[in-house]
Design a protein around this motif. Structure first.
Motif, PDB file in Angstrom:
ATOM      1  N   HIS A 133       0.847  -5.118  11.618  1.00 25.46           N
ATOM      2  CA  HIS A 133       2.148  -4.931  12.267  1.00 25.46           C
ATOM      3  C   HIS A 133       3.072  -4.048  11.428  1.00 25.46           C
ATOM      4  O   HIS A 133       3.842  -3.250  11.988  1.00 25.46           O
ATOM      5  CB  HIS A 133       2.799  -6.288  12.518  1.00 25.46           C
ATOM      6  N   LEU A 134       2.994  -4.160  10.110  1.00 27.71           N
ATOM      7  CA  LEU A 134       3.825  -3.294   9.258  1.00 27.71           C
ATOM      8  C   LEU A 134       3.411  -1.833   9.391  1.00 27.71           C
ATOM      9  O   LEU A 134       4.260  -0.932   9.443  1.00 27.71           O
ATOM     10  CB  LEU A 134       3.736  -3.743   7.805  1.00 27.71           C
ATOM     11  N   LYS A 135       2.113  -1.589   9.447  1.00 24.83           N
ATOM     12  CA  LYS A 135       1.659  -0.209   9.632  1.00 24.83           C
ATOM     13  C   LYS A 135       2.168   0.351  10.961  1.00 24.83           C
ATOM     14  O   LYS A 135       2.603   1.514  11.037  1.00 24.83           O
ATOM     15  CB  LYS A 135       0.137  -0.150   9.594  1.00 24.83           C
ATOM     16  N   GLN A 136       2.126  -0.470  12.013  1.00 26.63           N
ATOM     17  CA  GLN A 136       2.623  -0.024  13.321  1.00 26.63           C
ATOM     18  C   GLN A 136       4.102   0.337  13.264  1.00 26.63           C
ATOM     19  O   GLN A 136       4.571   1.167  14.048  1.00 26.63           O
ATOM     20  CB  GLN A 136       2.402  -1.125  14.365  1.00 26.63           C
ATOM     21  N   ALA A 137       4.821  -0.283  12.330  1.00 30.04           N
ATOM     22  CA  ALA A 137       6.263  -0.016  12.188  1.00 30.04           C
ATOM     23  C   ALA A 137       6.546   1.131  11.226  1.00 30.04           C
ATOM     24  O   ALA A 137       7.709   1.395  10.919  1.00 30.04           O
ATOM     25  CB  ALA A 137       6.975  -1.275  11.705  1.00 30.04           C
ATOM     26  N   GLY A 138       5.506   1.791  10.739  1.00 28.29           N
ATOM     27  CA  GLY A 138       5.707   2.961   9.902  1.00 28.29           C
ATOM     28  C   GLY A 138       5.578   2.730   8.415  1.00 28.29           C
ATOM     29  O   GLY A 138       5.889   3.632   7.620  1.00 28.29           O
ATOM     30  N   TYR A 139       5.115   1.561   8.026  1.00 27.69           N
ATOM     31  CA  TYR A 139       4.954   1.273   6.594  1.00 27.69           C
ATOM     32  C   TYR A 139       3.673   1.903   6.058  1.00 27.69           C
ATOM     33  O   TYR A 139       2.681   2.066   6.783  1.00 27.69           O
ATOM     34  CB  TYR A 139       4.880  -0.235   6.356  1.00 27.69           C
ATOM     35  N   THR A 140       3.695   2.226   4.776  1.00 27.44           N
ATOM     36  CA  THR A 140       2.475   2.503   4.031  1.00 27.44           C
ATOM     37  C   THR A 140       2.219   1.308   3.127  1.00 27.44           C
ATOM     38  O   THR A 140       3.173   0.736   2.574  1.00 27.44           O
ATOM     39  CB  THR A 140       2.590   3.814   3.233  1.00 27.44           C
ATOM     40  N   LEU A 141       0.951   0.904   3.010  1.00 28.66           N
ATOM     41  CA  LEU A 141       0.645  -0.367   2.366  1.00 28.66           C
ATOM     42  C   LEU A 141      -0.395  -0.206   1.260  1.00 28.66           C
ATOM     43  O   LEU A 141      -1.298   0.624   1.353  1.00 28.66           O
ATOM     44  CB  LEU A 141       0.113  -1.384   3.384  1.00 28.66           C
ATOM     45  N   GLY A 142      -0.258  -1.058   0.240  1.00 23.62           N
ATOM     46  CA  GLY A 142      -1.251  -1.116  -0.818  1.00 23.62           C
ATOM     47  C   GLY A 142      -1.596  -2.554  -1.151  1.00 23.62           C
ATOM     48  O   GLY A 142      -0.697  -3.401  -1.234  1.00 23.62           O
ATOM     49  N   TRP A 143      -2.887  -2.823  -1.288  1.00 20.99           N
ATOM     50  CA  TRP A 143      -3.337  -4.158  -1.720  1.00 20.99           C
ATOM     51  C   TRP A 143      -4.133  -3.982  -3.008  1.00 20.99           C
ATOM     52  O   TRP A 143      -5.101  -3.222  -3.051  1.00 20.99           O
ATOM     53  CB  TRP A 143      -4.192  -4.836  -0.654  1.00 20.99           C
ATOM     54  N   PHE A 144      -3.716  -4.727  -4.040  1.00 27.20           N
ATOM     55  CA  PHE A 144      -4.331  -4.600  -5.353  1.00 27.20           C
ATOM     56  C   PHE A 144      -4.731  -5.990  -5.851  1.00 27.20           C
ATOM     57  O   PHE A 144      -3.874  -6.822  -6.144  1.00 27.20           O
ATOM     58  CB  PHE A 144      -3.352  -3.942  -6.337  1.00 27.20           C
TER      59      PHE A 144
END
Length: 584
Positions: A133-144
């Motif tokens: 849902h965050l990506k759909q709202a225009g976010y870029t994401l990182g999981w580490f």
């Protein structure tokens, strides 16, 4: 000992206190100076969000204590929850619930024998996580760091955007190498494999103690997250970042610079009233607890050493948090960034004679840390009962994302963020103002209980500290070498789990006007998957106000009417979904 280091090029420098051993950080190329968010006269539309997600970091046994830098920079400036719980106290369900905002009964497999990740159907998690849902709202994401235990090799939905970073694993091994040292991760930028000397063609990164960041997993994921942050902060898009170290999970291997020589060297594990309970004290608990053996002197020594090493691993986590926060500040992002620090479940260190692990309905397993800070959050203590299931809806509220259907969890944002604060991002403010009830009304309607659920993973034994100890090298636990499980459950070997008795659903009340603070738990067998056989249910009731260590089961003296009411309420929650889970 830890050393500060600089990361970046030109005018962009981050003094990040991540522990290194004579390893230089390579300069990042093609970066532009980040825009200083703090200099803007109006708040941006959407905030950034950072999640620090530890593994097995407890609350009830003082697990927050080693995070001294985090306390000064997050707790003292924001909120600390005192009644934050985990819904299912084991790794994959807990993380699946955090990602999806759904209760265990809504993401678990159809039967106990179905293929799953600790009974979780991952198709009910990854495609619909808050990351999607965050990506759909225009976010870029990182999981580490650690994701689900059966970690997707390729980036799952949400972490597959062109500028997203997927540096993840399932937690690694429970021994070395492969735990804290020389662990492996999947390494993607966008949907492309990152090409470096540590990463294979198919995208598997393998750490090395002779390579970058001394091959220590906490230092690796912290530095990787800071590198990525320098890449995406100048892009002008909102970003989400999860930093998920293995600490303080078994085997709790400390970084070599923290293995000795700190204040932790002189500490012992807490001897709570329920530590090494007698047979008579355990008699009215479910079979797993009632049949525990006594804790031997050697096991007590091993528990103390394990406690020390758990805290030593958290010193590196504290450095990681400080390093990331330094980077956020250096990049001018701090006024527009929410910080959350939490864990995936609690822990036992001799409580109820459980020498290790979690998996229980009691507070030592269920209560976890949660501290947070960011725009519009004033210093305070958050006392409402809440859980990992509430994290996803909270993130989506903060991001200004509205879903068509409510999740099982509820957002705490209306309770902790002041929408009149000028630093609150515009869409965050709109979401909070659009809610029909103000903070006072939300607080009044907030549930006064927490729902917990768990299904056993097997008859899991502990030979002093962990299963199958005789098969594992124990550099930090030499007193355990050669120990082995076996024999009846009344033997010295301790069992952490039991398919015959340690399956539970429970309500943990907090300051209820009817029940006060109380635990009501129903235990059954694994085959009684949906609790349809009520004759196979064993009930435990504890008055937490007067019996905080849950030693005196009141089920036999509680009236049938009260037990019937509690059973009815628990059964209703066990079948809830979405809005029906939001019972006051």
């Amino acid at each position: 000992r830890p050393k500060a280091f600089s990361l970046g090029t030109g005018n962009m420098t981050t003094m990040a206190r991540i522990v290194l051993v004579a390893v230089a950080v390579a300069c990042l190329a093609h970066l532009t100076q980040a825009t200083d968010v703090s200099s803007k006269t109006t708040a941006p539309q959407r905030p950034n969000i950072v999640l620090f997600l530890q593994d097995d970091q407890d609350f009830a046994l003082g697990g927050l204590s080693p995070l001294r830098q985090a306390k000064a920079r997050v707790t003292d400036k924001g909120g600390m929850a005192t009644n934050w719980f985990i819904h299912t106290p084991v790794c994959c369900p807990s993380r699946g619930e955090l990602l999806s905002g759904r209760y265990f009964h809504n993401i678990r497999a159809d039967t106990p024998k179905a293929a799953s990740c600790m009974h979780v159907n991952e198709t009910k998690v990854n495609p619909v996580s808050f990351g999607f849902h965050l990506k759909q709202a225009g976010y870029t994401l990182g999981w580490f760091g650690k994701h689900l235990n059966q970690c997707p090799h390729n980036p799952p939905p949400g972490w597959d955007c062109p500028t997203c970073r997927w540096f993840a694993n399932g937690g690694g091994r429970d021994h070395e190498p492969g735990g804290y040292l020389n662990a492996s991760f999947t390494n993607f930028y966008g949907n492309e494999v990152v090409h470096d000397k540590y990463t294979s063609r198919n995208g598997e990164y393998t750490a090395s103690t002779s390579g970058e960041y001394a091959g220590y997993t906490t230092s690796i994921i912290a530095n990787k997250s800071i590198e990525w942050l320098h890449q995406v902060a100048p892009l002008g898009k909102p970003w989400f970042m999860a930093v998920a170290p293995k600490a303080s999970h078994f085997p709790a291997t400390p970084a070599q610079w923290y293995a000795r020589g700190t204040y932790i060297d002189h500490l012992s594990a807490p001897r709570t009233p329920d530590w090494n309970m007698t047979k008579e004290q355990r008699a009215n608990h479910h079979a797993l607890i009632a049949n525990q053996g006594p804790i031997t002197n050697d096991q007590a020594d091993a528990i103390d050493l394990h406690f020390q090493n758990r805290w030593r691993t958290l010193l590196s986590v504290d450095d990681a948090i400080a390093g990331v926060l330094d980077a956020v500040e250096e990049l001018g992002q701090s006024k527009n960034t929410y910080i959350f620090i939490t864990s995936d479940h609690g822990y036992n260190l001799g409580q109820k004679n459980l020498v290790t692990c979690k998996l229980q309905a009691y507070d030592h397993s269920l209560r976890i840390p949660m501290i947070f800070a960011g725009p519009g959050i004033k210093p305070h203590v958050f006392q409402h009962p809440a859980s990992n299931v509430d994290v996803a809806p909270t993130f989506l509220d903060l991001a200004g994302v509205k879903l068509d259907q409510p999740l099982d969890g509820q957002s705490i944002a209306p309770l902790v963020v002041d929408p009149t604060d000028p630093d609150v991002p515009q869409l965050t403010r709109q979401v909070l103002e659009a809610k029909s009830d103000g903070a006072a009304e939300v607080a009044a309607a907030w549930p006064n209980f927490h729902l917990a659920e768990y299904n056993a993973l097997g008859d899991i034994c502990s030979c002093g500290m962990h299963c199958n100890a005789k098969e594992i090298s124990w550099p930090f636990y030499p007193s355990l070498a050669g120990m082995s499980c076996g024999g009846p459950k009344t033997a010295v070997a301790h069992f952490n789990d039991d398919v015959g008795s340690n399956n539970f659903r429970a309500l943990r009340f907090v300051n209820s006007s009817t029940y006060g603070s109380m635990l009501y738990a129903e235990f059954t067998t694994l085959e009684n998957w949906d609790y349809v056989n009520e004759d196979a249910i064993f009930v435990e009731i504890y008055d937490i106000d007067n019996d905080p260590h849950e030693m005196h089961n009141l089920a036999a003296t509680t009236s049938p009417e009260v037990k019937a009411a509690l059973h009815k309420q628990l059964h209703a929650m066990f079948g809830c979904k979405g809005a029906s889970c939001h019972q006051p």
